[in-house]
Every structure is written in C-alpha cells, then in structure tokens.
Design a protein around this motif. Structure first.
Motif, PDB file in Angstrom:
ATOM      1  N   UNK A 190     -15.260  14.098 -34.614  1.00 22.52           N
ATOM      2  CA  UNK A 190     -14.867  15.323 -33.927  1.00 22.52           C
ATOM      3  C   UNK A 190     -13.436  15.232 -33.407  1.00 22.52           C
ATOM      4  N   UNK A 191     -12.745  16.368 -33.461  1.00 25.94           N
ATOM      5  CA  UNK A 191     -11.330  16.442 -33.110  1.00 25.94           C
ATOM      6  C   UNK A 191     -11.206  17.041 -31.718  1.00 25.94           C
ATOM      7  N   UNK A 192     -10.435  16.425 -30.862  1.00 24.56           N
ATOM      8  CA  UNK A 192     -10.160  16.962 -29.529  1.00 24.56           C
ATOM      9  C   UNK A 192      -9.004  17.953 -29.623  1.00 24.56           C
ATOM     10  N   UNK A 193      -9.239  19.179 -29.111  1.00 21.76           N
ATOM     11  CA  UNK A 193      -8.207  20.222 -29.114  1.00 21.76           C
ATOM     12  C   UNK A 193      -7.841  20.542 -27.673  1.00 21.76           C
ATOM     13  N   UNK A 194      -6.804  19.910 -27.149  1.00 22.52           N
ATOM     14  CA  UNK A 194      -6.472  20.044 -25.731  1.00 22.52           C
ATOM     15  C   UNK A 194      -5.031  20.466 -25.502  1.00 22.52           C
ATOM     16  N   UNK A 195      -4.433  21.123 -26.505  1.00 17.41           N
ATOM     17  CA  UNK A 195      -3.069  21.612 -26.363  1.00 17.41           C
ATOM     18  C   UNK A 195      -3.113  23.068 -25.942  1.00 17.41           C
ATOM     19  N   UNK A 196      -2.631  23.366 -24.754  1.00 16.60           N
ATOM     20  CA  UNK A 196      -2.711  24.723 -24.229  1.00 16.60           C
ATOM     21  C   UNK A 196      -1.837  25.669 -25.036  1.00 16.60           C
ATOM     22  N   UNK A 197      -2.342  26.888 -25.223  1.00 16.89           N
ATOM     23  CA  UNK A 197      -1.630  27.906 -25.967  1.00 16.89           C
ATOM     24  C   UNK A 197      -2.284  28.165 -27.310  1.00 16.89           C
ATOM     25  N   UNK A 198      -1.527  28.858 -28.194  1.00 15.68           N
ATOM     26  CA  UNK A 198      -2.050  29.222 -29.510  1.00 15.68           C
ATOM     27  C   UNK A 198      -2.127  27.997 -30.404  1.00 15.68           C
ATOM     28  N   UNK A 199      -3.232  27.863 -31.125  1.00 15.62           N
ATOM     29  CA  UNK A 199      -3.447  26.757 -32.048  1.00 15.62           C
ATOM     30  C   UNK A 199      -3.935  27.301 -33.383  1.00 15.62           C
ATOM     31  N   UNK A 200      -3.563  26.581 -34.470  1.00 13.06           N
ATOM     32  CA  UNK A 200      -4.104  26.900 -35.791  1.00 13.06           C
ATOM     33  C   UNK A 200      -4.704  25.629 -36.393  1.00 13.06           C
ATOM     34  N   UNK A 201      -5.940  25.716 -36.806  1.00 13.67           N
ATOM     35  CA  UNK A 201      -6.631  24.615 -37.464  1.00 13.67           C
ATOM     36  C   UNK A 201      -6.701  24.904 -38.956  1.00 13.67           C
ATOM     37  N   UNK A 202      -6.155  23.963 -39.783  1.00 14.04           N
ATOM     38  CA  UNK A 202      -6.263  24.049 -41.233  1.00 14.04           C
ATOM     39  C   UNK A 202      -7.148  22.892 -41.712  1.00 14.04           C
ATOM     40  N   UNK A 203      -7.996  23.155 -42.690  1.00 17.98           N
ATOM     41  CA  UNK A 203      -8.865  22.083 -43.171  1.00 17.98           C
ATOM     42  C   UNK A 203      -9.376  22.397 -44.571  1.00 17.98           C
ATOM     43  N   UNK A 204      -9.707  21.334 -45.307  1.00 17.31           N
ATOM     44  CA  UNK A 204     -10.282  21.480 -46.633  1.00 17.31           C
ATOM     45  C   UNK A 204     -10.942  20.145 -46.990  1.00 17.31           C
ATOM     46  N   UNK A 205     -11.694  20.122 -48.106  1.00 18.79           N
ATOM     47  CA  UNK A 205     -12.296  18.900 -48.618  1.00 18.79           C
ATOM     48  C   UNK A 205     -12.073  18.811 -50.117  1.00 18.79           C
ATOM     49  N   UNK A 206     -12.069  17.583 -50.641  1.00 22.10           N
ATOM     50  CA  UNK A 206     -11.959  17.324 -52.086  1.00 22.10           C
ATOM     51  C   UNK A 206     -13.131  16.454 -52.509  1.00 22.10           C
ATOM     52  N   UNK A 207     -13.619  16.697 -53.751  1.00 20.42           N
ATOM     53  CA  UNK A 207     -14.742  15.885 -54.222  1.00 20.42           C
ATOM     54  C   UNK A 207     -14.236  14.705 -55.066  1.00 20.42           C
ATOM     55  N   UNK A 208     -15.151  13.948 -55.633  1.00 14.21           N
ATOM     56  CA  UNK A 208     -14.800  12.694 -56.306  1.00 14.21           C
ATOM     57  C   UNK A 208     -14.234  12.880 -57.710  1.00 14.21           C
ATOM     58  N   UNK A 209     -14.211  14.133 -58.239  1.00  8.21           N
ATOM     59  CA  UNK A 209     -13.618  14.348 -59.560  1.00  8.21           C
ATOM     60  C   UNK A 209     -12.359  15.192 -59.482  1.00  8.21           C
ATOM     61  N   UNK A 210     -11.838  15.410 -58.261  1.00  9.06           N
ATOM     62  CA  UNK A 210     -10.557  16.083 -58.111  1.00  9.06           C
ATOM     63  C   UNK A 210     -10.636  17.566 -57.841  1.00  9.06           C
ATOM     64  N   UNK A 211     -11.817  18.117 -57.569  1.00  7.79           N
ATOM     65  CA  UNK A 211     -11.908  19.519 -57.163  1.00  7.79           C
ATOM     66  C   UNK A 211     -11.556  19.611 -55.686  1.00  7.79           C
ATOM     67  N   UNK A 212     -10.504  20.342 -55.369  1.00 10.82           N
ATOM     68  CA  UNK A 212     -10.070  20.498 -53.978  1.00 10.82           C
ATOM     69  C   UNK A 212     -10.353  21.922 -53.519  1.00 10.82           C
ATOM     70  N   UNK A 213     -10.901  22.018 -52.359  1.00 11.38           N
ATOM     71  CA  UNK A 213     -11.242  23.297 -51.758  1.00 11.38           C
ATOM     72  C   UNK A 213      -9.979  24.050 -51.342  1.00 11.38           C
ATOM     73  N   UNK A 214     -10.015  25.386 -51.453  1.00 12.62           N
ATOM     74  CA  UNK A 214      -8.923  26.173 -50.892  1.00 12.62           C
ATOM     75  C   UNK A 214      -8.878  25.967 -49.377  1.00 12.62           C
ATOM     76  N   UNK A 215      -7.689  25.920 -48.845  1.00 14.40           N
ATOM     77  CA  UNK A 215      -7.523  25.662 -47.414  1.00 14.40           C
ATOM     78  C   UNK A 215      -8.218  26.743 -46.597  1.00 14.40           C
ATOM     79  N   UNK A 216      -8.952  26.281 -45.621  1.00 17.89           N
ATOM     80  CA  UNK A 216      -9.581  27.191 -44.661  1.00 17.89           C
ATOM     81  C   UNK A 216      -8.865  27.045 -43.328  1.00 17.89           C
ATOM     82  N   UNK A 217      -8.940  28.090 -42.521  1.00 18.82           N
ATOM     83  CA  UNK A 217      -8.202  28.023 -41.259  1.00 18.82           C
ATOM     84  C   UNK A 217      -8.918  28.786 -40.162  1.00 18.82           C
ATOM     85  N   UNK A 218      -8.603  28.437 -38.955  1.00 23.73           N
ATOM     86  CA  UNK A 218      -9.138  29.131 -37.788  1.00 23.73           C
ATOM     87  C   UNK A 218      -8.069  29.126 -36.710  1.00 23.73           C
TER      88      UNK A 218
END
Length: 578
Positions: free
Chosen positions: A172-200
């Motif tokens: 788990x990631x600690x998010x303790x920076x006051x103000x506006x934040x953007x979280x970007x994340x994705x996953x890749x599998x073992x044969x090189x398929x990478x997920x499109x970036x998701x964000x919040x």
C-alpha cells in the motif's frame, strides 16, 4: 494435425475518475512481446508468429510442419484463441508395439496464447473521503492499494507514479502530500502485454479550518452580556471546506452551529462559550473559548404527576390523576406559577389539579415569574388521559362442540383469554373457575368433567378495571359406550367362546351421553381399521371370509364429537359348536 481449442476468458472495463489531473503522466517504459514458461506451461504473446517443427530424434534435425491444404496458414501460424490452444494427434501410439494405445486416447500438447493485458484496480483506505464538484478530497492517513489480475500468463509487475516517476508497486502507498494529486498506474503480464495507463485524481487536505466569533447585541465592558445578546461564528477552510461548526456552553454537550447562538437555557452567572470547526475530511480545529457573564435571573419551574400513570408511547394518566407544579428562584423569589390546559384560559396554580375527563392527548403549558417580573421559559407536559376500561374475550381451542346453547369441550381443550386495551395497555388479567380465588392468567384447561363457570377481567396500566365477565362450559371426558348384536343366537360354544352359523351378521353400535358418537371403526383379525357404515359391512358371509370352525377377532373403536375414544375387542367362532 493442429487443432485449436478455445478457453473462454472474461474481460471487464475499469471505470476511472473523470476529473482533471493535477499533473501529467511521467514517461512509461515499453515491453517486449515474449514467450514465457512456468510450471511446465508455455505462454506466448498472442500476436507473435509460431513456427512448429518436429524431429525424429531428441537432438536431431528439425523439420517444419506444413499444411498442404493451406500452406499460407503454417510456418508461421498464429494462435486465434485466447488461453489454451492444442497441437493434437488423433490417437496416442504405444512406443514399444507401434500400435495405438489401449484404451484409445488423444495426444494433446498445450500452448497458451495471451493477447490481453492485466487489469488493475485501485482502492483508497485509511482516510475520510468527500466529493464536491467533481473533486475528491481525502484527509489524514490516506493509503492507496493496487490489485492486478491476469487471465493467462499472470501479472509480472505493477507500476505506479504519485508525484514523480514510475515505481514498482509492492504494498500500500501512503498519500500524504497536501493539495492536488494524480495517481497513475498500470500492470504488465509475463508475455509483454502492458495495460493502458489508468489514473485517479484526488486532493489531500491535512489542514483544519479556522473559526472566530462576533458578539451581536447588548454588551457591557466587552464581557457582560444581556439575555437578548447573540453570538455569530464564522469559519473558513481552504480545501475541502467546512463541514460543521460546533459550540457548547460551560463544557456541556456540543451543538451544531446554525446562523446564531442565543442565551436561551443559560442561567444567571458566568459562562464559557466553546467553539471549533471540522472540515469535510475530519480535520478538526483546536477549540476556541470566550468567557462572559450573563445577567439573567428567572425562576426554575417543574411539574410532577400524582397518582395513576404509565410511561409508554405517551405518559398515560387516568381521570383520577392529579398534577403538581413547583418553582424556585435564586434571588427575588417566586411570585406566581401559571398554567394552561390544552391552550385554554391561563390559571394561577394554588393546589393540585386534574385534567378534564376527556379521552385523548392533553398538554399542560406552565411557567413562573418572580417578584421582579423575570418570566421563566415555557414548559410543556404532554399526557394521554385514558378513561376507558380494557376488554377481555375468551376463546376455547379444539376439540369443542356446540349444541343446544351449550359449549362442550374436554380436558385437552386449551382455554385462552385475550385482553385488549387501545390506549395505556393491559396491566394484568385474572380468572377463576367455579368461584375459586382469582389468579394471574396463563393458558389453562379444565380437567374435571361437568358444567363449569369461568370468571375473568383485566386492569389497564392506569388502573382502569374491567367489570368481571362470565363464561359457561361443559367438560365431557367420557368416551362412547360400544355394543354389538348378532343376527342370530349362538348355536353353541367352543373354548368358552360363542359359536355362530356361517350366515350370521354382526351389528355394531355406540352411544354417547353428551355430544354423540362421531365415528365407529372396526378391524377384522388385525387388518387396518375401516369405517363402519352399515350392518352389511360386517356380514361375514357376504364378504366370503368365513370358514368353518374359524375364530374371529373384531376390534371396534368409537370416538365422540370431542375425540374421546373407546375401544373393545370381540372374539367368537363361526362354524359348529361343541
């Protein structure tokens, strides 16, 4: 030959936050499409070409597999099915005999195609959350959890960026920076398929609001206030906004601040106003205080109920109940106590009083003034006058039978009383049998046979007493008397039993003293019981069951209309006597 067998996979779209990001996505690495082996399984990125070759020795020359029908489909071939695919041979061959294996089995070699990227979701926890105008706010302690799943080759890694470049996700990631934040994340599998970036996108608010007070009304020397004086509070918060402002007097319970704070309910003397605010993500400000003196002297007035009373949905009283009012004053002393009943004329209290004898809700409004005309606040006492007696009914269970104005029951019949009171409710129900002492009600029976008289009544919670009621009943515990007759006199005896000729008929009857016979059943020689309906039923000659010198045993059961049951067995011979 090559045959592809599909394994269904399910993919689902992930709903992302649609708010504007506080920052742009950092540079994202690229992933090579590869083949991956794990636990004896081979996974290939679905878009890669597959070259199928064979050899006749473990380390010999490789020969490509070709397709004569459609050569363009082989070397390379492309896997069309997500998940498991099979390279198959029709039947397995025993390597020692060179003959098809027995039992027959198909040769199936798995190859897993993976063309879909993993799916990653995020979850926030550990902090209060608030949404407003498309912006999501979180308070202190915010943690972000990422969870990735992949349907075929499995997740190789999950990456995230929160205010910087991408990092590998492990916990788990600690998010303790006051103000506006953007979280970007994705996953890749073992044969090189990478997920499109998701964000919040979200905003972290760690700072509590600020609050101040102002005095509106009469004030002397900055700290002495009049009873009509009010306080006004103003609050401000730079991010999620003020949710609630609380105030209290003299360490009492907190109240929500509306538009103003009055002195209502405060006594004469020194007081302290306490106040603070909380924003929408539970950041709480330090409590502020202001000490002042309220110049206010008025009597304290109270009421009491004398006599019949019961606390339920209302406070219930009877027509006999009286009311008392009293007041005290810390300075000038009480001059008068006033009261109104149901908003009618104002009366000066001098002694205990009653309500009008009218069924329903009544309200007594009362207050008091002292000898310098300081008037107390209004007080209200709401009660329900119940002048209606309860009503009790009686119910007899089964078995029962009614005839000639008489109800017949037996010792098994349950007797129940049903008290009802529409207002204060039933306090107690009592009953007696045949003039005995009254006892508290519980379901009962009367075991003794004969006529009986039951008396009963109920009292409600404010002691309104029902007039005693009476119910008469006859208890019949006696079963019918069974008798039999034969169509001819016996022609002799055998082993001390009467002997009848083959054409004899047997007639069965039963009489009941009180309620009458309901059913007669019979059984011949141990067979199941059957209903007796006519004399012909037991004409043994007609049913062709008689044998000479045969003993017969006839069991007879009779029940009356209350289920009281009697039973007799009759034994005799048919044939020739001694």
């Amino acid at each position: 030959m090559i045959q592809v067998k599909s394994l269904s996979l399910i993919s689902a779209a992930v709903l992302l936050c649609s708010v504007a990001h506080a920052q742009s996505e950092p540079s994202k690495p690229t992933y090579e499409k590869v083949v991956y082996e794990n636990n004896g399984k081979t996974y290939v990125q679905k878009s890669l070409p597959v070259y199928v070759k064979f050899s006749v020795t473990p380390d010999g020359k490789n020969y490509p597999l070709k397709s004569s029908n459609h050569p363009e489909d082989a070397n390379p071939l492309y896997l069309d099915t997500e998940g498991v695919n099979y390279i198959r041979s029709k039947w397995a061959v025993d390597p020692e005999t060179g003959q098809p294996a027995t039992p027959q089995r198909e040769v199936m070699m798995e190859l897993y195609a993976d063309g879909l990227p993993p799916r990653t979701t995020h979850a926030f926890s550990g902090a209060p959350r608030y949404s407003n105008g498309g912006t999501v706010y979180f308070g202190k302690g915010l943690m972000v959890t990422l969870k990735a799943t992949d349907g075929v080759s499995g997740v190789k890694e999950t990456k995230y960026a929160l205010g910087g470049s991408y990092s590998s996700y492990s916990s788990s990631i600690s998010a303790n920076s006051e103000g506006a934040n953007s979280l970007f994340y994705y996953s890749a599998d073992n044969v090189g398929n990478a997920e499109k970036t998701r964000s919040s996108a979200f905003t972290v608010d760690l700072t509590p609001p600020t609050t101040s007070h102002a005095i509106d009304g009469i004030v002397y020397n900055n700290t002495i206030l009049a009873p009509s004086t009010q306080f006004k509070l103003s609050s401000n918060d730079n991010l999620s906004g003020v949710q609630t402002t609380y105030y209290s007097f003299d360490g009492g319970s907190n109240r929500n601040y509306g538009s103003t704070i009055t002195m209502a309910g405060l006594s004469d003397g020194e007081h302290t106003l306490n106040y603070y605010s909380i924003d929408h993500v539970k950041n709480e400000a330090t409590q502020q205080t202001f000490t002042f003196y309220l110049d206010k002297i008025a009597p304290e007035v109270s009421s009491s109920i004398v006599g019949d009373q019961f606390k339920g949905q209302y406070t219930y009283v009877s027509e006999r109940t009286q009311f008392n009012l009293s007041a005290t004053d810390n300075k000038a002393g009480v001059k008068n106590i006033y009261y109104r009943i149901d908003g009618k004329d104002r009366n000066t209290f001098s002694s205990d009083f009653k309500l009008p004898n009218e069924l329903g809700v009544h309200t007594i409004k009362y207050d008091a003034n002292d000898n310098v005309e300081n008037l107390s606040k209004n007080h209200y006492l709401t009660v329900f006058l119940d002048n209606v007696k309860p009503v009790t009914s009686i119910e007899y269970g089964k078995p029962q039978f009614f005839h000639r104005d008489t109800l017949f029951i037996n010792k098994e019949t349950a007797i129940k009383l049903y008290p009802r009171d529409a207002h204060a409710g039933v306090k107690s129900t009592t009953y007696a049998v045949d003039g005995g002492s009254m006892k508290s009600y519980a379901q009962f029976n009367i075991p003794q046979e004969g006529y009986h008289t039951i008396t009963f009544k109920s009292v409600d919670q404010v002691n309104n007493e029902e007039q005693t009621k009476t119910s008469n009943v006859f208890v019949d515990n006696t079963a019918p008397d069974i008798f039999v007759n034969f169509s001819i006199e016996p022609i002799g005896t055998k082993k001390e039993m009467k002997v009848y000729p083959e054409y004899v008929r047997m007639y069965i009857g039963a009489t009941d003293k009180h309620v009458g016979t309901e059913t007669i059943l019979y059984s011949i020689d141990g067979e199941p019981l059957r209903a007796y309906s006519s004399p012909q039923t037991l004409d043994l000659s007609e049913v062709n069951r008689l044998k000479k010198n045969k003993k017969y045993s006839v069991r007879v059961v009779s029940r009356d209309k209350l289920g009281n049951e009697s039973e007799q067995t009759f034994e005799f011979y048919v044939g020739r006597g001694e």
